[in-house]
Design an enzyme around this catalytic site. Structure first.
Site, PDB file in Angstrom:
ATOM      1  N   PHE A  66     -33.529  24.973  -0.694  1.00 52.94           N
ATOM      2  CA  PHE A  66     -32.302  24.422   0.001  1.00 52.94           C
ATOM      3  C   PHE A  66     -31.105  24.460  -0.980  1.00 52.94           C
ATOM      4  CE2 PHE A  66     -31.208  21.402   3.581  1.00 52.94           C
ATOM      5  CZ  PHE A  66     -32.075  21.943   4.730  1.00 52.94           C
ATOM      6  N   GLN A  69     -18.379  15.576   4.864  1.00 53.13           N
ATOM      7  CA  GLN A  69     -19.170  17.021   4.988  1.00 53.13           C
ATOM      8  C   GLN A  69     -18.976  17.667   6.216  1.00 53.13           C
ATOM      9  OE1 GLN A  69     -23.664  17.490   4.394  1.00 53.13           O
ATOM     10  NE2 GLN A  69     -22.734  18.159   2.470  1.00 53.13           N
ATOM     11  N   HIS A  84     -20.777  20.859   7.834  1.00 54.72           N
ATOM     12  CA  HIS A  84     -22.072  21.484   7.573  1.00 54.72           C
ATOM     13  C   HIS A  84     -21.382  22.888   7.935  1.00 54.72           C
ATOM     14  CE1 HIS A  84     -25.880  23.184   7.819  1.00 54.72           C
ATOM     15  NE2 HIS A  84     -26.319  22.036   7.516  1.00 54.72           N
ATOM     16  N   LEU A 103     -25.999  21.567  14.998  1.00 56.18           N
ATOM     17  CA  LEU A 103     -26.256  22.083  14.071  1.00 56.18           C
ATOM     18  C   LEU A 103     -27.301  23.153  14.082  1.00 56.18           C
ATOM     19  CD1 LEU A 103     -25.943  21.172  11.070  1.00 56.18           C
ATOM     20  CD2 LEU A 103     -28.185  20.070  11.139  1.00 56.18           C
ATOM     21  N   GLU A 113     -29.868  24.528   7.471  1.00 56.21           N
ATOM     22  CA  GLU A 113     -29.696  25.389   6.281  1.00 56.21           C
ATOM     23  C   GLU A 113     -30.726  25.917   5.855  1.00 56.21           C
ATOM     24  OE1 GLU A 113     -27.429  22.791   3.267  1.00 56.21           O
ATOM     25  OE2 GLU A 113     -28.438  23.769   1.691  1.00 56.21           O
ATOM     26  N   ARG A 152     -22.952  22.885   0.082  1.00 59.75           N
ATOM     27  CA  ARG A 152     -22.174  23.000   1.635  1.00 59.75           C
ATOM     28  C   ARG A 152     -20.847  23.064   1.570  1.00 59.75           C
ATOM     29  NH1 ARG A 152     -26.425  18.695   4.754  1.00 59.75           N
ATOM     30  NH2 ARG A 152     -28.071  19.985   4.884  1.00 59.75           N
ATOM     31  N   HIS A 207     -20.395  17.092   9.842  1.00 57.90           N
ATOM     32  CA  HIS A 207     -21.751  16.454   9.760  1.00 57.90           C
ATOM     33  C   HIS A 207     -22.204  15.218   9.451  1.00 57.90           C
ATOM     34  CE1 HIS A 207     -25.964  17.471   9.972  1.00 57.90           C
ATOM     35  NE2 HIS A 207     -26.021  17.360   8.507  1.00 57.90           N
ATOM     36  N   ARG A 248     -22.791  15.988  -0.197  1.00 62.44           N
ATOM     37  CA  ARG A 248     -24.021  15.696  -0.224  1.00 62.44           C
ATOM     38  C   ARG A 248     -24.883  16.976  -0.444  1.00 62.44           C
ATOM     39  NH1 ARG A 248     -27.904  15.662   3.534  1.00 62.44           N
ATOM     40  NH2 ARG A 248     -26.529  15.618   5.553  1.00 62.44           N
TER      41      ARG A 248
END
Lengths: 260, 602
Positions: free
Chosen positions: B122, B235, B237, B251, B254, B310, B376, B411
């Site tokens: 990730f 955030q 995304h 969404l 990722e 991100r 997000h 994050r």
């Protein structure tokens, strides 16, 4: 690289759409027509929200993720149990009102919201996962091929569409106390197939959870938005496995003798 | 009046039944507290269910060289060093235990060849670290916790919304809520309340968040006297769906990039190579060849730039679109079809395959996806003590997304699910200990507070012909999207603040039709108060922080300022007159042995 992508190229023209929504509560109610603007890229839930925002602010409906992952927006669309967030308008015949009614198997609270507490009571009755004596403490070693059968069942998003469509309870309220329903047969099967579960729930399934009432018409599988093969991969295998404990003639004999 | 309300008495009340709420409830119950979980939806529908990628935990199942120190470093650097170091430390150390605990409660994660929990790549994580189940890890996690909660016999108050916290002096005495089904009120007496309400994304127009994400916990905390930390960090995304309009914001995990997917612009260029920041240069591949080799050989190659944190990827996508190299519907292309076999894609990303097929008629094994940034997650939240999740209000705890500090300015993907488990457990234990230590000296719920809460909740029925709550919500979403979005400017945020004030005024005369029984219009009218208050907190904090860092990008202050802003937190709190105040607070500095981990290339 290619930029064409299915339905993504063309502009989507708005049009008028009529939703025929059941409004009411436990005392009664009826279908009410709402006409709003809509376009083909949308799903039924979008249009229900538009009705809510512009014509009927108190229209009761459950939803959360709007992406087929949470299983909240279950309803019957033209009589068929479906998730409203996955029901694309382009799949309905144009010019014909879409009829939206609450899940029939459960008591209505208001409009499209039903009392699904039946399912939560059945969930409370499931004896929880219990690690086997071989591997009592995680981390466990389990092969991918062995966890996959249970993983299929664990895709369940608890939308209750299978419970809604199951004729054992859809048309027979009196069966409800003795029947857990397809969602929970899948849950029991998942635990039974878990490579490291140490509890045998087969007799319980047969004798108290109503597995025998299912006559495998596969309606549950047909409505499952996750494509879980509930009948083939959970119910039928469990029916076979309960035979070993409930109908094994040698065991029956032993039990009778033991009772003396 | 208050005598007529249903009353229930507990030691610990947990608000929210997502990952952190359920984990907190289990912990409180196991510590011997009479515990209840209250949630706005049915059990099992909380936002955690939508988490896709996985739980970051340095178990080292695939890379034995992975350990908590590497995870700690990745988390801090991903957060642009604004994280509370102690939270990042606890999280990195305890996440593996929490994952194994789920397994011992029945969770079935995907396996490695030798039968251990498999781990996936990730963004921002040095090693493949995310425990996962295909791309439906959140579902596995919430179901496991839900089944555990039910088997322990913990009270779950479903479809029950808390509108106010009740206090005795400055101590928590309970919570005031209504049942959605009947609209009737319920007073929950409890000396300890755990906020586990998740985030605030429903105040933006393009969001991956559901209707529940109205900042309830943030607002309840503010009104009860707690402080909010670094609310400017929101955030976006990088990969949300953009087409058709109905799915905009949903969404796209990722994991698509973790599993080999790449980002391309309308010219077919892998543009992320043009956006590698100095801060990450040493650990990011600078050629496609090296990036492609990394998937199989992480020891000798550096991470592809598509797997930068991100905030970096979202800004890059935003810029490509702005400069005219976007896709037909205002996104960019996310392509895994040309890079992995259809079987691999269906196996690793079944839920994405299904989602695009059902909602966009796109076969992601054959064509690229069109994606763009979507609101997000909020990094900011209630200021808590790292070890106990206690806020500064006695008896009030916060865990998960509603708590601040853990993720700093940004994050990392996969760090949310671990956060929920690690700090959910800690919050539940601390809340139970707090309740038990009080003995008979328990705070009492005052009738006057209950009456005031009831009056406030019924206000929307008293007005006739007032504003439509849906319209006010829509206007708020437009304002936050356009004026407090990915890229921020001073004058725009000032307009946003003015808009929020106007909307707050108008919301006082909001009116709803129908009765109290399962009435979404009324429910929204009450949630709207929280959204407006929290939006104001975000706009104020964003206006205050005059630098760009993580999930806060200022067009007028494009640089990251290490010497001034890198050493301080922005605090928002409610002033005695009811308005919001803002102040700075020094960022806690890590002890030397942890600070050392943050330096150097690796």
């Amino acid at each position: 690289m290619s930029t064409s992508a299915g339905a993504t190229g063309e502009a989507l023209a708005p049009r008028e759409l009529t939703l025929r929504i059941w409004r009411g509560d436990a005392k009664g109610g009826g279908l009410v027509d709402y006409t709003v603007e809509a376009q083909d890229g949308e799903v039924v839930l979008d249009v229900v929200h538009r009705v809510q925002a512009t014509l009927a602010g108190d229209l009761a409906v459950r939803w959360n993720c709007k992406a087929g992952k949470c299983g909240s927006c279950s309803a019957e669309l033209d009589g068929r149990p479906r998730l409203m967030c996955l029901a694309r308008l382009s799949t309905f015949e144009r010019g014909v009102p879409i009829v939206i009614t609450p899940l029939r198997t459960f008591p209505v609270i208001r409009d499209l919201v039903t009392d699904v507490s039946f399912n939560y009571r059945k969930a409370e009755q499931v004896p929880a996962f219990q690690p086997s004596a071989d591997q009592p403490v995680a981390p466990f070693r389990m092969a991918q091929v062995d966890v996959e059968r249970s993983q299929e069942m664990r895709k369940c998003i608890e939308c209750w569409l299978c419970q809604d469509t199951c004729h054992v309870i859809r048309d027979h309220d009196d069966n409800k106390p003795a029947f857990s329903g397809p969602r929970f047969f899948a849950r029991y099967a998942e635990l039974d197939m878990h490579p490291n579960d140490g509890l045998d729930r087969r007799r319980l399934m047969q004798e108290e959870r109503g597995l025998g009432l299912c006559n495998i018409t596969k309606c549950c599988t047909e409505v499952c938005p996750e494509g879980i093969k509930i009948t083939d991969n959970a119910i039928i295998p469990m029916k076979e496995r309960v035979v070993d404990v409930c109908y094994d003639p040698v065991r029956l004999l032993r039990r009778r003798r033991a009772r003396g | 009046m208050s005598a007529s309300h249903e009353r229930r008495s507990y030691d610990v009340v947990v608000i929210g039944a997502g990952g952190s709420g359920l984990r907190a409830a289990i912990a409180a119950h196991e510590a011997g507290a009479r515990t209840a979980v209250v949630c706005k939806s049915l059990l099992g529908k909380a936002h955690t269910v939508m988490a896709e990628g996985g739980i970051a935990a340095a178990m080292g199942n695939l890379y034995p060289e992975d350990n908590w120190k590497v995870h700690f470093r990745d988390t801090m650097r991903g957060g642009k060093l604004l994280n509370h170091w102690r939270m990042a430390e606890l999280h990195a150390k305890e996440a593996p235990e929490r994952v194994w605990e789920l397994e011992s409660w029945g969770a079935l994660f995907d396996r490695t060849a030798d039968g251990l929990i498999s781990q996936r790549d990730f963004g921002g994580h040095r090693y493949a670290r995310l425990a996962h189940v295909g791309d439906r890890t959140g579902l596995e996690m919430i179901r496991t916790l839900q089944q555990r909660t039910v088997s322990l016999g913990i009270d779950v108050l479903m479809e029950c919304t808390v509108t106010d916290l009740l206090r005795d002096g400055d101590r928590i005495a309970g919570a005031f809520a209504y049942w959605r089904e009947s609209g009737r009120f319920v007073v929950l007496e409890a000396p300890a309340v755990v906020l586990a309400t998740g985030g605030i994304g429903k105040s933006w127009k393009v969001t991956s968040n559901s209707w529940e994400y109205t900042g309830d916990g943030h607002a309840l905390a503010l009104r009860a006297g707690a402080a909010l930390l670094n609310m400017e960090f929101v955030q976006f995304h990088p990969t949300g769906m953009v087409w058709p309009p109905s799915v905009r914001g949903i969404l796209v995990t990722e994991s698509v990039r973790g599993d080999g997917g790449v980002l391309r612009n309308s010219e077919g260029r892998r543009f992320m190579f043009d956006y590698i920041p100095e801060f990450f240069k040493a650990e990011t591949a600078d050629s496609e060849a090296e990036a492609d080799r990394w998937y199989d050989d992480k020891r000798n190659n550096r991470r592809p730039p598509e797997l930068l944190p991100r905030d970096e990827v979202a800004r890059a996508i935003n810029n490509e679109i702005k400069e005219g190299r976007g896709s037909p519907h205002g996104g960019v292309f996310l392509d895994i079809a040309s890079r992995r076999s259809p079987d691999y894609v269906r196996k690793r990303l079944p839920s994405m395959y299904h989602q695009f097929k059902e909602l966009a008629e796109v076969d992601i094994t054959a064509e690229p996806m069109e994606i763009g940034p979507t609101c997000h997650y909020v990094m900011g939240g209630v200021e808590v003590d790292p070890d106990t999740a206690a806020s500064r209000v006695p008896g009030l705890y916060a865990a998960g997304e509603v708590a601040g500090g853990m993720h700093g300015a940004n994050r990392l993907g996969g760090n949310s699910l671990g956060d929920l488990l690690v700090f959910g457990k800690r919050a539940g234990e601390a809340a139970a200990a707090h309740a038990s230590a009080l003995g008979s000296a328990r705070p009492a719920v005052a009738d006057a507070e209950v009456d005031a809460a009831a009056l406030g909740a019924l206000a929307p029925f008293d007005t006739e012909g007032g504003e439509n709550p849906y319209s006010i919500h829509h206007e708020l979403q437009e304002a936050m999207q356009d004026l407090v979005g990915i890229i921020r400017r001073e004058h725009e945020m000032q307009i946003a603040l003015k808009t929020i004030h106007d909307l707050s005024e108008r919301s006082k005369t909001v009116s709803v039709e129908g009765n109290r029984q399962y009435n979404p219009g009324w429910n929204l009218a009450l949630d709207l108060r929280n959204m407006l208050l929290v939006s104001e907190a975000v706009a104020l904090a964003a206006l205050e922080r005059k630098e760009s860092r993580g999930g806060h990008t200022r067009d007028d202050y494009p640089m990251t300022d290490h010497d001034f802003w890198g050493k301080r937190n922005v605090i928002v709190e409610q002033l005695p007159d009811g308005g919001l105040g803002i102040r700075h607070q020094p960022l806690p500095e890590p002890p030397p042995e942890l600070a050392e981990l943050l330096e150097g290339d690796h």
